[in-house]
Design an enzyme around this catalytic site. Structure first.
Site, PDB file in Angstrom:
ATOM      1  N   ALA A 176     -11.903  41.172  15.435  1.00 17.58           N
ATOM      2  CA  ALA A 176     -12.796  41.089  16.601  1.00 17.58           C
ATOM      3  C   ALA A 176     -12.118  40.366  17.754  1.00 17.58           C
ATOM      4  CB  ALA A 176     -14.090  40.372  16.210  1.00 17.58           C
ATOM      5  N   GLY A 200      -9.724  42.608  19.387  1.00 12.76           N
ATOM      6  CA  GLY A 200     -10.513  43.650  20.064  1.00 12.76           C
ATOM      7  C   GLY A 200     -10.915  43.198  21.457  1.00 12.76           C
ATOM      8  N   SER A 201     -11.429  41.969  21.550  1.00 16.54           N
ATOM      9  CA  SER A 201     -11.782  41.424  22.865  1.00 16.54           C
ATOM     10  C   SER A 201     -10.541  41.253  23.738  1.00 16.54           C
ATOM     11  CB  SER A 201     -12.503  40.073  22.703  1.00 16.54           C
ATOM     12  OG  SER A 201     -13.800  40.268  22.183  1.00 16.54           O
ATOM     13  N   GLU A 218      -9.296  44.567  25.204  1.00 18.55           N
ATOM     14  CA  GLU A 218     -10.155  45.072  26.279  1.00 18.55           C
ATOM     15  C   GLU A 218      -9.941  44.265  27.558  1.00 18.55           C
ATOM     16  OE1 GLU A 218     -13.030  45.403  29.087  1.00 18.55           O
ATOM     17  OE2 GLU A 218     -13.179  43.637  27.775  1.00 18.55           O
ATOM     18  N   CYS A 222     -14.633  18.357  31.122  1.00 23.95           N
ATOM     19  CA  CYS A 222     -14.409  19.094  29.871  1.00 23.95           C
ATOM     20  C   CYS A 222     -12.983  18.854  29.367  1.00 23.95           C
ATOM     21  CB  CYS A 222     -14.733  20.570  30.065  1.00 23.95           C
ATOM     22  SG  CYS A 222     -14.980  21.430  28.490  1.00 23.95           S
ATOM     23  N   HIS A 247     -20.288  20.731  32.668  1.00 24.40           N
ATOM     24  CA  HIS A 247     -19.616  21.408  33.788  1.00 24.40           C
ATOM     25  C   HIS A 247     -20.495  21.488  35.043  1.00 24.40           C
ATOM     26  CE1 HIS A 247     -16.022  23.125  31.787  1.00 24.40           C
ATOM     27  NE2 HIS A 247     -16.769  23.172  30.702  1.00 24.40           N
ATOM     28  N   GLU A 264     -19.427  21.955  38.053  1.00 27.53           N
ATOM     29  CA  GLU A 264     -18.826  22.934  38.973  1.00 27.53           C
ATOM     30  C   GLU A 264     -19.289  24.357  38.682  1.00 27.53           C
ATOM     31  OE1 GLU A 264     -16.050  23.218  35.431  1.00 27.53           O
ATOM     32  OE2 GLU A 264     -17.496  21.812  36.290  1.00 27.53           O
TER      33      GLU A 264
END
Length: 1297
Positions: free
Chosen positions: A308, A311-312, A315, A1137, A1262, A1264
């Site tokens: 998976a 796969g991402s 793409e 972060c 976050h 921002e």
């Protein structure tokens, strides 16, 4: 080699999970302790100072109690001969810290296993299978065995296939042994071609041909000629799809010829740095929309996480490689599997039909696969905003008796959208002599034969070939490559990229020939120029492997210095592997063996291999009507709410970042209670406009078992009803991706596929004026295996997954399913596009009673569907709808329940106008929607519906109430009267069970309990300041703009939205890469402000933010620059972060930061993406001036945000110092340790701190990403353009005066 012990590798609950797994396998294991082991391959022995530096570098992660190891040692390391992504990043950090005596660092995990009795060899083998991934790891018995990690193998030679002597038979044998999946006529074609050339083919040439001409790459079935029931058809499948473009070319800018399709977008201010000055600025231009949806089914069946994940990743590369450089923006993932059968939660309809050993079961696919897809998107920095999950596995009546239909070969969908400049949509000409480049990671012996393997039904290729065809992911490398592409397209007409393709199926053996072929050129390549991390590979393996995160480009020779400078700055590896030639000939030279592995005309490889012809017969099976005698209404409600296609899917959503970019206007989570029921995803086109983009999905795959055409029409219809409540305008603005999955060759399925494609391509889409400019097909959706001598198979239904994309005029207009009780009297209207037919075939209701039924829902009237869309658009644009939810899986009952869950309210509905069959009225899945409207506008809304031909199908069915009940009557008869909280709990059971299996079960239990609290007031905002006031305005008016360094390291992904926030507040935001500082190109003296941004620096290797910090601390030049900057009294700094984690590790350089804690792995042991409530504390922080006591939601996205203190005294000292800046609070406003209100488990709910003088602030959430109101997942109605967090950035500007 030097061996260095690391910290413990497993948290207590991970150890317990492992012990449970051992018990399930009947292993007599009583204890497991695991710790990281580091192995350093040295050029020379390190001196004491270097050794101390290395030991500090390799001290990272949460503090877990160490043990003296005892028991059986099992050392898990990467496969010898490979270099792991961890290794390459850790080695980079070591070199950046000045440790040049280190050739390479590698990491393993040492497991020490104690058992009641000595383990047998068979038991050890079982235990090893639990502890390692056999595709990328090995298990050693001794620490010194790790020396093999650094041994260098000799390159293996190529081999030939003796076609000249052995003829066809020789090639048939190679076809099997190499897993080429060549068709009979292709074997003939190759024998003929090489006989004409008068030589034997090399193995590398055959593998290259097989990949380039596989079904996966060539789409032979979609391009085939067809004869159905003896009648020759005049169009191929692909021609019928293209018909949609011929009928409606409007707004399509590129279709069928590139890695993604492009449609007309909006004219907005795109925000990016000026290539010369590196100052961020707005560029007013067209931001056209690119779209792509891929499948990665075969690898996900074999190994779900990497399947998976890659796969991402593939793409995303398709989007980046569109035209001459695109910008990926927002993603989607989807899964269809067989039944989950969660242990202890097996459902009555979940039969077990068995599976072959080499594929993973549906439960493990859904525990691992979604994490892989999410992890790639998270680390790359793309929000994942959309998806679906369906299970199906059932015995059904077929023409030959009974057969099992299901998804042992799963569907894994990865898709998304992005933006592209108008002048970059078309690829340029490749000049003769252009340099041909591989950009990205090195070749590794993985993913061999992926294109050919995924073109076969699962079970047709040998098991080791299956495993060889799965790839491995390194998203941080892909991020670096995308930054290179971004720098190139940002140059406008000076973009050095002439041509670009992503490297996917078949590796560079497919990508490089495709690159030169599409540019009408040939190519001369040097095999040993290909970056290679496994020297022992043969030429075939180097050329054909599917190592990820790679692109191939053509760059004119004169543009190479510019391209090289960009790559150096972004630390993106690349290699020139060849040159473009005038002659259309392909040559690959191997300097090691002094031979030519490939020497062939392009036409043999990519010419006209034989065209396929398909003969098909129509087979219609009659299925009995739904047997209803055993169905009790309230039990049906419970079962349907537990069906995965219907049930809550939070476990698939909070693992994925949904706020990165700061351009997300609508994610899956809706309203103050953050319920995952959004109809579609919406993004803003820019920071300076309300234009945007939307995407939605539609699929009704089980319907294909009854009616192929209906299933396809419903998929299109559902995508439209899902996206309808955004402000799009005319229907032809919507463009579709069609992803077709079929068990080609299965009796009746080929004719069914033709029927479905015709239904959509020739009939429905042309009638609606909708184009399908992009798509993908996977034609081998069947799993076969032997069990106890019996041949078994599970065959997928024909599966069409539709994704709709559209430009949005005004993102503020989007209507969600959240019901409101605070807007006066309202009514609920059902718009029923099934016109009262209430067909129950292939519904959720049928499935949960192990039935199929006879007649399914369908789109009987395209004009009515168009009228529905136009009517909803009119109502949306005129602000007439309070809430909107389309009707899908589970029917009207589920639509109403989900709206009530989102609104935390009750519903009183009467369905007497929907016919006398209550079960059919509540559970049919005909298309339609339920809308909430104010009573004083009810007549106007009904009049609008009537004006669009919907009068007969619009039913006022009820009202909303501030209660905890769902009451459904038919006239006077009470059909259902249930507590909303009780139904909400049933709906959440699956997600709770999956979360508890996968994550820290204590956290899963807390979240499940929180959902059952009917008193929960939901998210809220209480501000101590005026959100509309701009305290920076007087200073901006002076025209002075202080310079702000927007600092990023490789892998950082939140810098653009950070720059946008500071730009809006009156700063000149400048792009500063750490490489600029380390090479002396940039000095921090020039800046008044510095912000360290979020993301995954070095892929979080050596601890989140720790590698980045240590590359500063252990580099004399960088350390001096940062230390001087922090000492200056006229500066301020912010870390968010990953930047927060990094600055916390620089506490020794920052005055007043001595007490700062470390930030380590979340309590849940999972990446957490939440919209969390925080309260600003009274502190000296200049950012939070006059904000103390304010409470508002904020985006949270991190895996390592838990505050770790040394002891209770340390925590008390932090509190007494008054430097805590923000805390997590629950929806009642109280600081909390409860998950998920406190998403990382930080003590005292601390999530932001400052220094004694307030000039440096660090925070995990976050601000921002939510400085604009529209970027907040939920916000009060009265906020204007600026959200509550904009005040932070304005305060910074005010500070400078």
């Amino acid at each position: 080699m030097r061996i260095l012990r690391g910290s413990p590798a497993l948290s207590e609950f991970r150890v317990n999970k492992l012990l449970t797994a051992c018990r399930e396998q009947q292993l007599p294991v009583t204890g497991i302790y695991a710790e990281f082991m580091h192995f350093a391959d040295l050029k020379a022995e390190l001196n004491p100072q270097e050794l101390e530096k290395l030991e500090k570098l390799l001290t990272y992660g949460p503090t877990i109690q160490e043990h003296e190891p005892q028991g059986l040692l099992l050392l898990v390391t990467p496969r010898p001969g490979t270099i792991s992504p961890w290794s390459s990043k850790a080695t980079d950090i070591a070199h950046n810290c000045g440790l040049h005596g280190i050739k390479r660092l590698e990491r393993g995990t040492a497991y020490y296993v104690e058992a009641e009795t000595a383990l047998t060899a068979a038991q050890i083998a079982t235990l090893e299978a639990l502890l390692h991934d056999r595709m990328m790891e090995v298990v050693f018995a001794e620490l010194t065995d790790a020396q093999q990690l650094f041994s260098v193998a000799e390159p293996a030679p190529m081999s030939q296939v003796d076609v000249l002597a052995g003829g066809r038979r020789a090639l048939e044998e190679a076809n099997v042994s190499l897993g080429l999946a060549l068709a009979e006529d292709e074997i003939d074609y190759l024998v003929e071609s090489f006989t004409k050339l008068g030589r034997n083919p090399n193995d590398i040439e055959l593998m290259m041909f097989a990949q380039a001409n596989s079904e996966h790459c060539r789409h032979k079935i979609f391009n085939a000629d067809w004869t159905i029931d003896g009648v020759k058809q005049d169009k191929s499948l692909f021609k019928m799809i293209k018909n949609t473009f011929e009928q409606t070319p409007d707004y399509v800018l590129s279709a069928y010829k590139d890695n993604a399709a492009v449609m007309t977008g909006s004219t907005v201010g795109r925000f990016f740095p000026d290539p010369e000055s590196r100052q961020y600025t707005y560029h007013h231009e067209d931001a056209h929309i690119l779209m792509k949806v891929e499948t990665h089914n075969h690898p996900t069946a074999i190994s779900p996480w990497p399947g998976a994940s890659t796969g991402s990743g593939g793409e995303i590369r398709d989007e980046g490689a569109t035209g001459i450089g695109g910008k990926p923006k927002a993603g989607l993932v989807g899964f269809t599997t067989s039944n989950l059968r969660i242990p202890g939660f097996e459902q009555p309809w979940e039969s077990d039909f068995g599976k072959p050993s080499r594929i993973v079961n549906a439960l493990d696919i859904m525990l691992e696969g979604p994490l892989g897809g999410a992890a790639f998107n998270n680390e790359f920095g793309r929000p994942n905003l959309l998806g679906y999950f369906r299970t199906y596995e059932e015995k059904v009546t077929s023409h030959a008796g009974e057969e099992v239909r299901g998804y042992h070969k799963p569907i894994m969908i990865a898709g998304g959208m992005g933006n592209i400049r108008a002048e970059h949509i078309q690829k340029k000409e490749i000049p003769v002599g252009a340099k041909l480049i591989v950009l990205g990671g090195p070749a590794m012996n993985i993913g061999l034969g992926g294109g050919a393997a995924s073109s076969m039904a699962s079970g047709q290729s040998a098991e080791d070939l299956d495993f060889a065809s799965v790839q491995r992911e390194n998203p941080e490398m892909e991020r670096r490559c995308q930054e290179v592409i971004d720098r190139c397209w940002q140059l406008g007409d000076k973009n050095p990229i002439a041509f670009i393709h992503d490297v996917g199926a078949g590796g560079i053996s497919n990508a490089l020939p495709e690159l030169v072929n599409d540019g009408d050129r040939g190519g001369k390549f040097q095999l040993r120029n290909v970056p290679n991390d496994e020297p022992g590979m043969s030429p075939l393996e180097i050329w054909c492997n599917e190592s990820q995160e790679r692109y191939v480009l053509a760059v004119a020779a004169e543009d190479m210095p510019l391209f090289d400078a960009i790559c150096q700055r972004e630390r993106a590896p690349y290699a020139v592997v060849g040159e473009a030639t005038e002659e259309r000939h392909l040559t690959l030279e191997d300097s090691h063996f002094a031979n030519t592995p490939i020497d062939m005309p392009m036409d043999i490889l990519l010419g006209k291999p034989p065209k396929m012809h398909r003969e098909a017969s129509t087979l219609k099976v009659s299925s009995p009507a739904l047997e209803r005698s055993g169905i009790e209404l309230n039990e049906a409600v419970d079962r349907v709410l537990r069906l995965p296609a219907v049930a809550e899917k939070t476990f698939l959503i909070t693992i994925g970042d949904r706020s990165v970019t700061g351009l997300v206007a609508r994610d899956q989570m809706v309203g103050p209670w953050q319920v995952p029921v959004a109809n579609c995803a919406v993004t803003a086109a820019s920071f300076d406009s309300y234009h945007g983009e939307a995407m939605s999905m539609g699929e009704r795959t089980p319907v294909a078992l009854l009616d192929f055409g209906a299933s396809a029409r419903l998929a299109v219809g559902e995508a439209i009803t899902n996206i309808a409540a955004t402000d799009i305008g005319e229907l032809k603005r919507i463009k579709l991706s069609a992803n077709w999955m079929s068990p080609a060759g299965h009796p009746g399925e080929d004719a069914g596929l033709y029927e479905a494609v015709k239904a959509v391509g020739e009939e429905l889409c042309p009638a609606l004026g909708i184009t399908i400019p992009v798509g993908k097909d996977s034609m081998s959706m069947k799993t076969k295996w032997q069990e106890n001598g019996e041949q078994k198979e599970v065959t997928s239904p024909l599966s069409l997954i539709i994704t709709a994309f559209a430009r949005v005029e005004d993102i503020r207009k989007t209507v969600t399913p959240q019901l409101r009780t605070d807007l006066g009297e309202t009514s609920l209207i059902l718009i029923d596009l099934g016109n009262g037919q209430n067909r129950l075939g292939a519904t959720a209701l049928a499935q949960v009673y192990k039935q199929l039924g006879d007649k399914p829902a369908d789109v009987d009237n395209a004009a009515q569907l168009k009228g529905f869309f136009d009517a909803v658009q009119t109502l949306v644009r005129n602000d007439k709808l309070v809430a909107y939810h389309d009707k899908g899986d589970g029917g009207l009952l589920v639509t109403l329940a989900e709206m009530a869950f989102a609104g935390h309210c009750g519903i009183k509905a009467n369905i007497e106008t929907l016919g006398d069959d209550a079960l059919a009225a509540l559970f049919n899945e005909e298309l339609g929607a339920v809308v909430q409207v104010k009573n004083d506008e009810l007549n106007a809304v009904l009049a609008t519906l009537a004006a669009h031909g919907l009068e007969a199908c619009a039913h006022v069915i009820g009202e909303v109430e501030a209660s905890d009940r769902l009451l459904i009557t038919c006239g006077e008869e009470v059909l259902i009267e249930r507590s909303r909280t009780e139904l909400r709990t049933i709906w959440a059971e699956m997600t709770h069970k999956m979360q508890a299996l996968r994550d820290n079960s204590a956290c899963a239990d807390q979240e499940f309990a929180a959902k059952q609290d009917n008193r929960d007031p939901g998210l809220n905002a209480k501000l101590t300041y005026d959100v509309q006031a701009d305290v920076a305005a007087p200073y901006i008016a002076k025209g002075v703009r202080p310079k702000m360094a927007i600092l990023r390291e490789q892998g950082v992904n939140s810098h653009v939205e950070m720059a946008a926030a500071f730009d809006r507040a009156g700063f000149d935001a400048v792009d500063v890469h750490m490489s600029d500082i380390l090479t002396g190109q940039t000095v921090l003296d020039a800046y008044q402000g510095l912000v360290a941004c979020g993301g995954f620096s070095y892929g979080d290797v050596l601890g989140a933010g720790e590698g980045w910090a240590k590359s500063i601390l252990f580099n004399a030049q960088a350390r001096e620059q940062f230390e001087q900057f922090f000492q200056r009294k006229d500066t301020f700094s912010l870390g968010v972060c990953n930047g927060c984690q990094m600055l916390s590790n620089l506490r020794d350089l920052i005055p007043g930061a001595e007490l700062w804690p470390r930030f380590v792995r979340n309590e849940s042991d999972r990446f957490e993406a939440r919209f969390s409530l925080v309260e600003v504390q009274k502190s000296p922080s200049l950012f939070f001036s006059e904000m103390a006591g304010s409470r508002m939601p904020i985006a949270v996205s991190h895996g390592e945000g838990r505050v770790e203190v040394r002891d209770a005294q340390h925590l008390a000292a932090i509190e007494q110092s008054g430097t805590v800046a923000i805390r997590f609070v629950d929806n009642f406003g109280q600081p909390t340790q409860a998950y998920p209100s406190n998403p990382n488990g930080s003590p005292n709910a601390i999530t932001g701190l400052t220094t004694q003088d307030g000039r440096v602030t660090i925070m995990m959430p976050h601000p921002e990403r939510v400085f604009r109101t529209v970027a907040n997942s939920w916000h009060p109605d009265n906020w204007g353009e600026n959200g509550a967090w904009m005040r932070m950035f304005q305060n910074a500007r005010k500070y400078f005066g």
